[in-house]
Design a protein around this motif. Sequence first.
Motif, mmCIF file in Angstrom:
data_model
loop_
_atom_site.group_PDB
_atom_site.id
_atom_site.type_symbol
_atom_site.label_atom_id
_atom_site.label_comp_id
_atom_site.label_asym_id
_atom_site.label_seq_id
_atom_site.Cartn_x
_atom_site.Cartn_y
_atom_site.Cartn_z
ATOM 1 N N GLN A 536 -39.481 -2.009 84.152
ATOM 2 C CA GLN A 536 -38.225 -2.065 84.903
ATOM 3 C C GLN A 536 -38.521 -2.417 86.361
ATOM 4 N N ALA A 537 -39.034 -3.620 86.551
ATOM 5 C CA ALA A 537 -39.363 -4.058 87.904
ATOM 6 C C ALA A 537 -38.099 -4.206 88.737
ATOM 7 N N ASP A 538 -38.209 -3.887 90.007
ATOM 8 C CA ASP A 538 -37.081 -3.962 90.923
ATOM 9 C C ASP A 538 -37.495 -4.839 92.102
ATOM 10 N N PRO A 539 -36.777 -5.891 92.417
ATOM 11 C CA PRO A 539 -35.546 -6.368 91.774
ATOM 12 C C PRO A 539 -35.844 -7.173 90.512
ATOM 13 N N VAL A 540 -34.936 -7.103 89.560
ATOM 14 C CA VAL A 540 -35.210 -7.723 88.257
ATOM 15 C C VAL A 540 -35.266 -9.234 88.345
ATOM 16 N N ASN A 541 -34.542 -9.851 89.298
ATOM 17 C CA ASN A 541 -34.574 -11.311 89.366
ATOM 18 C C ASN A 541 -35.881 -11.837 89.936
ATOM 19 N N ASP A 542 -36.752 -10.959 90.439
ATOM 20 C CA ASP A 542 -38.092 -11.360 90.851
ATOM 21 C C ASP A 542 -39.136 -10.979 89.805
ATOM 22 N N SER A 543 -38.695 -10.461 88.672
ATOM 23 C CA SER A 543 -39.633 -9.935 87.678
ATOM 24 C C SER A 543 -40.166 -11.033 86.779
ATOM 25 N N ALA A 544 -41.298 -10.729 86.135
ATOM 26 C CA ALA A 544 -41.882 -11.676 85.179
ATOM 27 C C ALA A 544 -40.973 -11.874 83.980
ATOM 28 N N GLU A 545 -40.283 -10.795 83.541
ATOM 29 C CA GLU A 545 -39.370 -10.932 82.395
ATOM 30 C C GLU A 545 -38.234 -11.905 82.713
ATOM 31 N N PHE A 546 -37.703 -11.837 83.924
ATOM 32 C CA PHE A 546 -36.626 -12.750 84.289
ATOM 33 C C PHE A 546 -37.130 -14.192 84.304
ATOM 34 N N LEU A 547 -38.314 -14.414 84.874
ATOM 35 C CA LEU A 547 -38.857 -15.773 84.894
ATOM 36 C C LEU A 547 -39.160 -16.255 83.474
ATOM 37 N N ALA A 548 -39.629 -15.348 82.604
ATOM 38 C CA ALA A 548 -39.870 -15.731 81.213
ATOM 39 C C ALA A 548 -38.582 -16.189 80.545
ATOM 40 N N ALA A 549 -37.466 -15.513 80.859
ATOM 41 C CA ALA A 549 -36.182 -15.927 80.305
ATOM 42 C C ALA A 549 -35.799 -17.311 80.823
ATOM 43 N N ARG A 550 -36.058 -17.576 82.090
ATOM 44 C CA ARG A 550 -35.762 -18.894 82.635
ATOM 45 C C ARG A 550 -36.614 -19.968 81.953
ATOM 46 N N HIS A 551 -37.875 -19.672 81.745
ATOM 47 C CA HIS A 551 -38.741 -20.644 81.068
ATOM 48 C C HIS A 551 -38.287 -20.875 79.631
ATOM 49 N N ASP A 552 -37.839 -19.813 78.964
ATOM 50 C CA ASP A 552 -37.294 -19.994 77.616
ATOM 51 C C ASP A 552 -36.087 -20.928 77.649
ATOM 52 N N LEU A 553 -35.245 -20.773 78.652
ATOM 53 C CA LEU A 553 -34.082 -21.652 78.765
ATOM 54 C C LEU A 553 -34.521 -23.084 79.038
ATOM 55 N N PHE A 554 -35.484 -23.259 79.946
ATOM 56 C CA PHE A 554 -35.968 -24.604 80.244
ATOM 57 C C PHE A 554 -36.549 -25.276 78.996
ATOM 58 N N ASP A 555 -37.157 -24.460 78.128
ATOM 59 C CA ASP A 555 -37.787 -24.991 76.923
ATOM 60 C C ASP A 555 -36.860 -24.951 75.714
ATOM 61 N N ASP A 556 -35.577 -24.667 75.938
ATOM 62 C CA ASP A 556 -34.546 -24.693 74.897
ATOM 63 C C ASP A 556 -34.734 -23.616 73.835
ATOM 64 N N ARG A 557 -35.401 -22.537 74.181
ATOM 65 C CA ARG A 557 -35.468 -21.367 73.299
ATOM 66 C C ARG A 557 -34.320 -20.442 73.697
ATOM 67 N N VAL A 558 -33.129 -20.859 73.325
ATOM 68 C CA VAL A 558 -31.915 -20.223 73.834
ATOM 69 C C VAL A 558 -31.803 -18.773 73.382
ATOM 70 N N ASP A 560 -34.180 -16.703 72.552
ATOM 71 C CA ASP A 560 -35.171 -15.875 73.254
ATOM 72 C C ASP A 560 -34.715 -15.578 74.681
ATOM 73 N N ALA A 561 -34.177 -16.588 75.351
ATOM 74 C CA ALA A 561 -33.705 -16.386 76.725
ATOM 75 C C ALA A 561 -32.571 -15.370 76.764
ATOM 76 N N ARG A 562 -31.635 -15.492 75.823
ATOM 77 C CA ARG A 562 -30.517 -14.547 75.783
ATOM 78 C C ARG A 562 -31.021 -13.123 75.569
ATOM 79 N N GLY A 563 -31.953 -12.948 74.630
ATOM 80 C CA GLY A 563 -32.459 -11.607 74.348
ATOM 81 C C GLY A 563 -33.099 -10.961 75.567
ATOM 82 N N LEU A 564 -33.912 -11.719 76.293
ATOM 83 C CA LEU A 564 -34.554 -11.161 77.488
ATOM 84 C C LEU A 564 -33.520 -10.802 78.560
ATOM 85 N N LEU A 565 -32.558 -11.682 78.789
ATOM 86 C CA LEU A 565 -31.574 -11.437 79.838
ATOM 87 C C LEU A 565 -30.658 -10.271 79.494
ATOM 88 N N LEU A 566 -30.264 -10.156 78.225
ATOM 89 C CA LEU A 566 -29.430 -9.024 77.834
ATOM 90 C C LEU A 566 -30.182 -7.705 78.008
#
Length: 932
Positions: A536-558, A560-566
Amino acid sequence: MNASGRVRSCAQGRPVSAFGGVVGRAALVAEVEGALAAGGRVVLRGAPGAGKSTLLDGVVRDRPGPVIRVGADADGLPFAVVAEIFDAVPAGLRDGLAGPQRDAVAALLRRGAGEVDVMAVRFALAAVLREVGGLLVIDDAQWTDPAGAGAVAYALRRAGGAVGCVIAERTPVEVSVSGRFGGAWAMVAVPPLSVGEVAALLGEHGLPGALAGRVHAASGGFPGWVPAIGRALDAGSDPRPVRRLIAARLAELSATTRAVLLAVALARRPTPALLRRAGWPDADLHLRPAVAAGLITMADGVRFVGTAIADTVIEEAGWSGRAAVHRALAGASGDPIDRVRHRGLADPGTDVGLGRELAEAAVAARDAGDRAGAAELGLLAAERLPGGERGAVIAEATVDAAAAGRGDLVLRGETLLDRVGTPAERARARLAVIRSAGQSLHGHADTFARALADAEGDPALEAEVRIRLAVRANLTEGNPARAREEAVRACGLASAAGDRSLLAAALTMRARVERIVGHPDAERTLAQALALQRPQADPVNDSAEFLAARHDLFDDRVDDARGLLLGLLPVAERSGDAEGIVDVLRGLAEVEVRAGACVRASSYAARALELTESAGLSAGPAWYTMAVTEAAGGDLGHARTYAMRGVAVSQEAHDVVFLARGLHALGAIDLIGGDPQEAVRSLERVRVLERDAGVVDPSPLRWHGDLAIALALTGRLERARALLAEVRPIAARLGRTGVLAALDHAEGQVAAAGGDLAGAAEVLARSAERFAALGLPLELGRVLLSQAQVARRRRRPAEGRAFVTRAYEVFTAARAVPWLRLTLHAADRLGPSAVPAGREDALTPGEARVGELIARGASNREIAAALALSVKTVEATLTRIYRKRGVRSRTQLAALLRDTAPDGSGEGFPAFGPEPASLPFPPSTPRERPHG
């Protein structure tokens, strides 16, 4: 007699948009015009200061024909409004009246002897209005005296349809306009400005649109207060002029109402029950005038519509009055944290025990996600704590204030720490100042320099500063290479400090910029960060999990991205970090657009925008997201407005990242809307921004295919081919399948524009297969429409109909309204049999006739008269047409029917194919041009 030149009377000096209308009121002006066309009698109702008079300016400006504009008298003098009307018309009209009528008017205007003959005045007014015609406008109609209202009502009845009338009245009113003036009136509510309208108004006054969220939150959207508050926030000037404006409004309320409002302003979560316990048993009753005046709402608790109103109420009370109310609220509150807060605010002493209670309450508030409350409590505690304990508490409070978006408390904490803090505590305060700046990091060089100086010798603190320097290099300087250098230095410092969480944050920032520049280590760096990151890194938008969700979106793993963000959303909400919550919501909106869930996407985007406004965050990211979701599932005109606002604000803030995103959204919307030349202009700016920044990876911002299509549609085929040849090898090397599918789509469009229809069909089929395999429905539907157009040009109508049918199914499932509109264009051009099976949307002759009149701008009442139908029948017919044509509003239907008119004006499909000679699709609202 034509009296229009002398009768016209329009107020001057009100803010007028550079786009040709009263700022922020174009839709309301259109609504009034429509109501006038339908029935000729309109009443504008709104709270004092909501902008009714300004809206009247928009209604009468450039209106053809005579306009008589008057204002009612607050003193209630008999026939005051009527006297103003007679005074406004040419003397020749008065002199030409019959003798008794002329004498009555002269007596009324104190230009003749004798008493005022009421009936003669009525006859005279009716005669004058019939002769002048045009439009009668009455401002502040709530003050119209009964005699004057009766005369106007009589004259309007006698004038019939020859005279339109618009009346503005403020709420609350004891008797509505229909009660005073009689007859049937269309009511148009005049609400306060939205945050976007505030941005436009600020721009007209030379103030930065980036202030819009904070100004809107402070002003409640009342136009008269916006410029003054904007100037105060922009220059840090004296707020007293603003408070004088608001105090004048508060002075209209009773002393008892103002006393209850003070309790509302001082309570953290005011409710009628709390106010009753605190000593105001009739609080609901006393607050009604404030509700009617638009100063507070009571739908969910009690709250002020603008923070500046609450601030003025508090300021006007004085310290002793505030202390008494705080003591009453301390006794009435059932929340132990609130009780301690009110005790602290009521006690001016230096009670160390109370200071420690306040510090403990700050920790409890922080744990509950109330970061603004924690900041306030911490600063209250610091006033009472001994010197050795004070600095750490202030530093924590400053961090809390930054998370809550409370820049005022951040600066207060930084100022206090400059006097009493250690270098480490000062460094933390500087970092809080930097974080509270959001996207607007330009101009904070001195803060960064001070933070580095304070952090010297502390590797952990210096690592934090270096991470923020990396953010600044990427965001403001557009230099991801330099950002990577700072992130690498931060990694080394965090390792030296032995701080695993800090190292994870530094690695995350490094991975972020490595992805942008196409560095081969990007995914490996992110994997290292994920292995170190605490859950539970704070702030979450600077966390590795948030960036992983962005990379999933960039790579069209929709998925996976949704699961991480939720998973991150409740974490962000518990932390109370406003910017983190907004970024997760925005990420979810982008995911759902990609997944073809347009309604969910719009919901997430709207929540992000609402929180952005309430927390006073930088609006560029939220407006960009609104543009994307509106373009997918809403209205193209609204989408374009949001994109332009995002571009303007990002330019002001020197935010290169969201400037590029906003320009891409703007270009894509123009391409869909049928203006490829304008699309080229925006998308070429994106190209330059990314080239200058050294961006290599084409997956985060996929503008390349859109630019190639726009170039092809404007006849620049060689440039389009060169762009595709430049990007394709990079996308193939990096394995960006979704980018390759988009490039295939663009290549098919370019081939078709060059006349190679067989080659276009082949490459478009490959694009469709790729998008289908990736599960990206909107992109698939767009390719299907391109395939339909190519099939039509190849004289294969059956094949074209199959593509259109499939596209219709895809866009219907996604509820992608703009794309459904384009699908209907394609179906109409392929003939009646191209209507998808089961859609049953072929218009009957009667429906077609109604649609033709709608396209010409006729009102329901005018259509009913023309076709000898009842208004109810017209309304029912419209409902059927909406369903059949897949639209939601009269504006969308009119635009759709105009585009598909049988005169051939609907020919061409510019967003998808190579017929640049005919570009018939205008956006659904008037065009605006971006600033700069």
